[in-house]
Every structure is written in C-alpha cells, then in structure tokens.
Design a protein around this motif. Structure first.
Motif, PDB file in Angstrom:
ATOM      1  N   ASN A  25      25.250 -19.753  -6.767  1.00 16.97           N
ATOM      2  CA  ASN A  25      26.442 -20.066  -5.991  1.00 16.97           C
ATOM      3  C   ASN A  25      26.645 -18.995  -4.927  1.00 16.97           C
ATOM      4  O   ASN A  25      26.099 -17.896  -5.009  1.00 16.97           O
ATOM      5  N   ALA A  26      27.402 -19.298  -3.910  1.00 15.25           N
ATOM      6  CA  ALA A  26      27.521 -18.433  -2.729  1.00 15.25           C
ATOM      7  C   ALA A  26      28.047 -17.044  -3.070  1.00 15.25           C
ATOM      8  O   ALA A  26      27.527 -16.043  -2.579  1.00 15.25           O
ATOM      9  N   GLU A  27      29.071 -16.955  -3.908  1.00 14.33           N
ATOM     10  CA  GLU A  27      29.650 -15.650  -4.240  1.00 14.33           C
ATOM     11  C   GLU A  27      28.635 -14.782  -4.978  1.00 14.33           C
ATOM     12  O   GLU A  27      28.435 -13.614  -4.635  1.00 14.33           O
ATOM     13  N   CYS A  28      27.964 -15.333  -5.986  1.00 15.30           N
ATOM     14  CA  CYS A  28      26.963 -14.571  -6.732  1.00 15.30           C
ATOM     15  C   CYS A  28      25.791 -14.186  -5.837  1.00 15.30           C
ATOM     16  O   CYS A  28      25.301 -13.063  -5.897  1.00 15.30           O
ATOM     17  N   ALA A  29      25.341 -15.103  -5.007  1.00 16.12           N
ATOM     18  CA  ALA A  29      24.221 -14.817  -4.111  1.00 16.12           C
ATOM     19  C   ALA A  29      24.565 -13.663  -3.186  1.00 16.12           C
ATOM     20  O   ALA A  29      23.745 -12.765  -2.963  1.00 16.12           O
ATOM     21  N   ASP A  30      25.789 -13.649  -2.676  1.00  9.34           N
ATOM     22  CA  ASP A  30      26.234 -12.572  -1.790  1.00  9.34           C
ATOM     23  C   ASP A  30      26.263 -11.239  -2.535  1.00  9.34           C
ATOM     24  O   ASP A  30      25.792 -10.219  -2.034  1.00  9.34           O
ATOM     25  N   VAL A  31      26.794 -11.253  -3.749  1.00 10.59           N
ATOM     26  CA  VAL A  31      26.866 -10.031  -4.558  1.00 10.59           C
ATOM     27  C   VAL A  31      25.459  -9.543  -4.889  1.00 10.59           C
ATOM     28  O   VAL A  31      25.181  -8.338  -4.786  1.00 10.59           O
ATOM     29  N   LEU A  32      24.580 -10.432  -5.275  1.00 11.29           N
ATOM     30  CA  LEU A  32      23.218 -10.036  -5.640  1.00 11.29           C
ATOM     31  C   LEU A  32      22.499  -9.383  -4.462  1.00 11.29           C
ATOM     32  O   LEU A  32      21.709  -8.463  -4.646  1.00 11.29           O
ATOM     33  N   GLU A  33      22.780  -9.830  -3.248  1.00  7.63           N
ATOM     34  CA  GLU A  33      22.178  -9.218  -2.060  1.00  7.63           C
ATOM     35  C   GLU A  33      22.713  -7.802  -1.831  1.00  7.63           C
ATOM     36  O   GLU A  33      22.019  -6.959  -1.278  1.00  7.63           O
ATOM     37  N   ARG A  34      23.962  -7.553  -2.256  1.00  3.61           N
ATOM     38  CA  ARG A  34      24.572  -6.243  -1.993  1.00  3.61           C
ATOM     39  C   ARG A  34      24.440  -5.252  -3.143  1.00  3.61           C
ATOM     40  O   ARG A  34      24.790  -4.090  -2.990  1.00  3.61           O
ATOM     41  N   ILE A  35      23.895  -5.689  -4.276  1.00  6.33           N
ATOM     42  CA  ILE A  35      23.805  -4.806  -5.444  1.00  6.33           C
ATOM     43  C   ILE A  35      22.984  -3.558  -5.148  1.00  6.33           C
ATOM     44  O   ILE A  35      23.401  -2.448  -5.476  1.00  6.33           O
ATOM     45  N   VAL A  36      21.828  -3.708  -4.527  1.00  5.56           N
ATOM     46  CA  VAL A  36      20.979  -2.545  -4.247  1.00  5.56           C
ATOM     47  C   VAL A  36      21.693  -1.593  -3.301  1.00  5.56           C
ATOM     48  O   VAL A  36      21.651  -0.374  -3.487  1.00  5.56           O
ATOM     49  N   ARG A  37      22.382  -2.130  -2.297  1.00  2.00           N
ATOM     50  CA  ARG A  37      23.132  -1.268  -1.373  1.00  2.00           C
ATOM     51  C   ARG A  37      24.276  -0.562  -2.092  1.00  2.00           C
ATOM     52  O   ARG A  37      24.593   0.584  -1.770  1.00  2.00           O
ATOM     53  N   LEU A  38      24.874  -1.226  -3.077  1.00  2.00           N
ATOM     54  CA  LEU A  38      25.923  -0.590  -3.871  1.00  2.00           C
ATOM     55  C   LEU A  38      25.336   0.576  -4.661  1.00  2.00           C
ATOM     56  O   LEU A  38      25.884   1.686  -4.656  1.00  2.00           O
ATOM     57  N   ILE A  39      24.214   0.347  -5.312  1.00  5.22           N
ATOM     58  CA  ILE A  39      23.567   1.385  -6.113  1.00  5.22           C
ATOM     59  C   ILE A  39      23.169   2.572  -5.236  1.00  5.22           C
ATOM     60  O   ILE A  39      23.285   3.727  -5.643  1.00  5.22           O
ATOM     61  N   ASP A  40      22.728   2.293  -4.011  1.00  6.29           N
ATOM     62  CA  ASP A  40      22.300   3.349  -3.085  1.00  6.29           C
ATOM     63  C   ASP A  40      23.462   3.961  -2.304  1.00  6.29           C
ATOM     64  O   ASP A  40      23.246   4.759  -1.390  1.00  6.29           O
ATOM     65  N   ASN A  41      24.688   3.584  -2.643  1.00  8.86           N
ATOM     66  CA  ASN A  41      25.886   4.082  -1.952  1.00  8.86           C
ATOM     67  C   ASN A  41      25.849   3.790  -0.454  1.00  8.86           C
ATOM     68  O   ASN A  41      26.211   4.629   0.362  1.00  8.86           O
ATOM     69  N   GLU A  42      25.410   2.587  -0.099  1.00  3.40           N
ATOM     70  CA  GLU A  42      25.310   2.200   1.302  1.00  3.40           C
ATOM     71  C   GLU A  42      26.354   1.159   1.696  1.00  3.40           C
ATOM     72  O   GLU A  42      26.282   0.610   2.791  1.00  3.40           O
ATOM     73  N   LEU A  43      27.312   0.890   0.821  1.00  2.00           N
ATOM     74  CA  LEU A  43      28.366  -0.071   1.140  1.00  2.00           C
ATOM     75  C   LEU A  43      29.651   0.667   1.478  1.00  2.00           C
ATOM     76  O   LEU A  43      29.921   1.749   0.948  1.00  2.00           O
ATOM     77  N   GLU A  44      30.448   0.071   2.354  1.00  2.00           N
ATOM     78  CA  GLU A  44      31.758   0.633   2.656  1.00  2.00           C
ATOM     79  C   GLU A  44      32.671   0.425   1.457  1.00  2.00           C
ATOM     80  O   GLU A  44      32.438  -0.439   0.617  1.00  2.00           O
TER      81      GLU A  44
END
Length: 105
Positions: A25-44
């Motif tokens: 689903n769209a929400e999960c797909a969006d989150v899954l794309e941002r997980i690595v950036r979250l882990i790498d502290n690359e998200l605002e």
C-alpha cells in the motif's frame, strides 16, 4: 455460505488492519523507501516523526526496519575487520599473477 476463516480473511482485507499488513500500500511503500535514510540519519525531523509513527503502528514495516538496521550493523562491523596477514599476502600474489598474465596476454 462462507466459513469463519473466509469471513476473517474477507474482513481483514476490507479493514484498516489490512493497510498495515500489506507493504504494497502507498503509506507502507513510502515508509519502506525512507527506512534506510532514517537509519542513516538523513531524514529531516518531521519526516523522522512520520516514519517512526508509522513503524510504531505497523508490524511488517517495523520488522523491515529492524532487519535493515541489523544488516547495516553487520556490514559496518565486517568492514572494520582486517584480513589476516597470510590471506592478504595470498591475495597480493594472485593479483600479481593476474597482472602478469594480462601484460603478457
């Protein structure tokens, strides 16, 4: 006539629970794309809060997050290790042999 199992499966697919059990689903797909950036502290900060809130309420996405964190930790730990001296020497010898074959080739 439907069985209890069919009724349960049907209601799961129509209800809100399905959204968090289906990583397509769209929400999960969006989150899954941002997980690595979250882990790498690359998200605002705002994006971090959104992703963390979703992960807190979605078991499949939390499992993916935990898996990604574990993989990154194992890779980081592996990259910090040095190969034994005898292995490094064998690799150097093989590289030299390949270079000689290429230059003679």
């Amino acid at each position: 006539m439907s069985t209890d199992r069919e009724h349960h499966d049907h209601s799961t697919h129509e209800g809100h629970a399905h959204l968090h059990e289906d990583p397509t689903n769209a929400e999960c797909a969006d989150v899954l794309e941002r997980i690595v950036r979250l882990i790498d502290n690359e998200l605002e900060a705002g994006d971090c809060a959104v992703v963390r809130a979703h992960i807190d309420s979605c078991s499949p996405c939390l499992e993916r997050y935990d898996l990604q964190r574990t993989v990154k930790a194992v890779v980081a730990r592996s990259c910090g290790e040095t190969a034994p001296a005898d292995l490094r020497e064998r690799v150097r010898i093989q590289i030299r042999e390949v270079q000689v074959r290429i230059s003679e080739g």
